[in-house]
Design an enzyme around this catalytic site. Structure first.
Site, PDB file in Angstrom:
ATOM      1  N   ASP A  95      14.420  -0.798   1.090  1.00  0.00           N
ATOM      2  CA  ASP A  95      15.157  -0.969   2.344  1.00  0.00           C
ATOM      3  C   ASP A  95      16.190  -2.083   2.135  1.00  0.00           C
ATOM      4  OD1 ASP A  95      15.891  -0.993   4.978  1.00  0.00           O
ATOM      5  OD2 ASP A  95      13.955  -1.553   5.786  1.00  0.00           O
ATOM      6  N   LYS A 147       0.802  -1.195   0.000  1.00  0.00           N
ATOM      7  CA  LYS A 147       0.000   0.000   0.000  1.00  0.00           C
ATOM      8  C   LYS A 147       0.852   1.270   0.000  1.00  0.00           C
ATOM      9  CE  LYS A 147      -3.319  -2.384   2.950  1.00  0.00           C
ATOM     10  NZ  LYS A 147      -3.479  -2.750   4.368  1.00  0.00           N
ATOM     11  N   GLY A 148       2.122   1.097   0.377  1.00  0.00           N
ATOM     12  CA  GLY A 148       2.978   2.265   0.601  1.00  0.00           C
ATOM     13  C   GLY A 148       3.150   3.173  -0.602  1.00  0.00           C
ATOM     14  N   ARG A 181      -0.261   6.625   7.154  1.00  0.00           N
ATOM     15  CA  ARG A 181       0.160   6.657   5.746  1.00  0.00           C
ATOM     16  C   ARG A 181      -0.276   7.962   5.080  1.00  0.00           C
ATOM     17  NH1 ARG A 181       1.528   1.383   4.041  1.00  0.00           N
ATOM     18  NH2 ARG A 181       0.444  -0.321   5.068  1.00  0.00           N
ATOM     19  N   ASP A 200       3.772   3.343   6.969  1.00  0.00           N
ATOM     20  CA  ASP A 200       2.852   3.178   8.099  1.00  0.00           C
ATOM     21  C   ASP A 200       3.556   2.776   9.388  1.00  0.00           C
ATOM     22  OD1 ASP A 200       3.361   0.465   7.002  1.00  0.00           O
ATOM     23  OD2 ASP A 200       1.974  -0.133   8.583  1.00  0.00           O
ATOM     24  N   GLU A 224       7.459   2.792  -5.908  1.00  0.00           N
ATOM     25  CA  GLU A 224       7.576   2.317  -4.516  1.00  0.00           C
ATOM     26  C   GLU A 224       7.742   3.492  -3.570  1.00  0.00           C
ATOM     27  OE1 GLU A 224       7.224   0.103  -2.469  1.00  0.00           O
ATOM     28  OE2 GLU A 224       8.023  -1.856  -2.991  1.00  0.00           O
ATOM     29  N   ASP A 225       7.354   3.293  -2.329  1.00  0.00           N
ATOM     30  CA  ASP A 225       7.630   4.340  -1.341  1.00  0.00           C
ATOM     31  C   ASP A 225       9.054   4.244  -0.809  1.00  0.00           C
ATOM     32  OD1 ASP A 225       6.974   1.941  -0.130  1.00  0.00           O
ATOM     33  OD2 ASP A 225       5.984   2.850   1.591  1.00  0.00           O
ATOM     34  N   LYS A 256      16.878   3.630   1.322  1.00  0.00           N
ATOM     35  CA  LYS A 256      17.582   3.469   2.607  1.00  0.00           C
ATOM     36  C   LYS A 256      18.734   2.474   2.375  1.00  0.00           C
ATOM     37  CE  LYS A 256      15.082   3.196   6.602  1.00  0.00           C
ATOM     38  NZ  LYS A 256      14.327   2.482   7.674  1.00  0.00           N
ATOM     39  N   PHE A 276      13.536   4.470  11.723  1.00  0.00           N
ATOM     40  CA  PHE A 276      12.160   4.073  11.480  1.00  0.00           C
ATOM     41  C   PHE A 276      11.381   5.299  11.026  1.00  0.00           C
ATOM     42  CE2 PHE A 276       7.801   3.073  13.067  1.00  0.00           C
ATOM     43  CZ  PHE A 276       7.551   2.087  12.124  1.00  0.00           C
TER      44      PHE A 276
HETATM   45  C1  PRP Z   1       7.553  -1.804   2.274  1.00  0.00           C
HETATM   46  C2  PRP Z   1       7.826  -1.004   1.012  1.00  0.00           C
HETATM   47  C3  PRP Z   1       8.455  -1.999   0.095  1.00  0.00           C
HETATM   48  C4  PRP Z   1       9.201  -2.911   1.044  1.00  0.00           C
HETATM   49  C5  PRP Z   1      10.626  -2.498   1.046  1.00  0.00           C
HETATM   50  O1  PRP Z   1       6.347  -2.455   2.131  1.00  0.00           O
HETATM   51  O2  PRP Z   1       6.649  -0.457   0.484  1.00  0.00           O
HETATM   52  O3  PRP Z   1       7.499  -2.721  -0.657  1.00  0.00           O
HETATM   53  O4  PRP Z   1       8.646  -2.737   2.353  1.00  0.00           O
HETATM   54  O5  PRP Z   1      11.363  -3.296   1.938  1.00  0.00           O
HETATM   55  P1  PRP Z   1      12.582  -4.201   1.480  1.00  0.00           P
HETATM   56  O6  PRP Z   1      13.415  -3.400   0.533  1.00  0.00           O
HETATM   57  O7  PRP Z   1      13.286  -4.469   2.785  1.00  0.00           O
HETATM   58  O8  PRP Z   1      12.045  -5.455   0.856  1.00  0.00           O
HETATM   59  P2  PRP Z   1       5.614  -3.212   3.327  1.00  0.00           P
HETATM   60  O9  PRP Z   1       5.941  -4.669   3.261  1.00  0.00           O
HETATM   61  O10 PRP Z   1       5.907  -2.516   4.625  1.00  0.00           O
HETATM   62  O11 PRP Z   1       4.085  -3.063   2.919  1.00  0.00           O
HETATM   63  P3  PRP Z   1       3.209  -1.718   2.741  1.00  0.00           P
HETATM   64  O12 PRP Z   1       3.698  -1.036   1.484  1.00  0.00           O
HETATM   65  O13 PRP Z   1       1.810  -2.210   2.610  1.00  0.00           O
HETATM   66  O14 PRP Z   1       3.437  -0.866   3.975  1.00  0.00           O
END
Ligand code: PRP
Length: 178
Positions: A101, A41-42, A163, A157, A97-98, A129, A150
């Site tokens: 990581d 959803k991000g 969000r 979220d 993507e948001d 990041k 964080f």
């Molecule tokens: C977050 C973000 C990416 C992922 C990145 O999504 O939107 O999809 O984590 O992390 P990574 O590089 O360590 O794989 P999340 O799983 O938190 O779901 P959301 O978008 O619904 O919050």
């Protein structure tokens, strides 16, 4: 707001950068139709703002993924919980993507999406990041590089909340500890 410890990126900074990214994408995709692929959803808030600044024709599609493992760290095992509605074969796909990581989510998605034979596949992330990266990801468009903290807001979220906050912030410790 009483949940905010520090604002990391203000609403104005986000909006200015999103405008720049939209202009760069519009130039790079001149003459092409872009399939904006939002990872829910991000990525939703970013997609909505970014799309306003893209002058090429765009279509949207959406994917949801969930990673197994504990809630705070991506395990790298990714399950598609909502797949694309349309074929991307022969299309110019831009993943929105948001945050990137560890890179594990996108590493899986890139392999999966490449196998569907798009004409091109690029990545646009608002936040990068790099401190946590476990697998190298070829990122084409980055809004901001962020520290290993964080972060919440503008798509990100905490327990599914916040969000909708239009800036990115570090929440108060008490909030996370509760
Ligand atoms: C977050 C973000 C990416 C992922 C990145 O999504 O939107 O999809 O984590 O992390 P990574 O590089 O360590 O794989 P999340 O799983 O938190 O779901 P959301 O978008 O619904 O919050």
């Amino acid at each position: 707001m009483d949940i905010v410890d520090r604002i990391i990126i203000s609403e104005e900074e986000i909006q200015n950068r999103v405008r720049e990214l939209g202009a760069a994408i519009s130039r790079d995709y001149a003459g092409k139709t872009i399939t904006l692929l939002c990872i829910l959803k991000g990525g939703l808030m970013f997609l909505c703002d970014l799309a306003k600044h893209i002058t090429q024709p765009v279509t949207y599609d959406f994917m949801s993924v969930s990673s197994y493992g504990d809630a705070t760290e991506t395990s790298g095992v990714v399950r598609i919980t909502k797949d694309l509605e349309e074929s991307i074969e022969g299309k110019h796909v831009l993943i929105v993507e948001d945050i990137i990581d560890t890179g594990l989510t996108l590493s899986y998605l890139l392999k999966n999406l490449h196998s569907r034979n798009p004409a091109s596949l690029r990545i646009c992330t608002l936040l990068d990041k790099p401190a946590n990266r476990r697998v190298e990801i070829p990122i084409d468009y980055v809004g901001f590089e962020v520290p290993n903290e964080f972060l919440v807001g503008y798509g990100l979220d905490f327990k599914q909340l916040y969000r909708n906050i239009p800036f990115i912030f570090v929440p108060k410790r008490e909030l996370i500890a509760d």
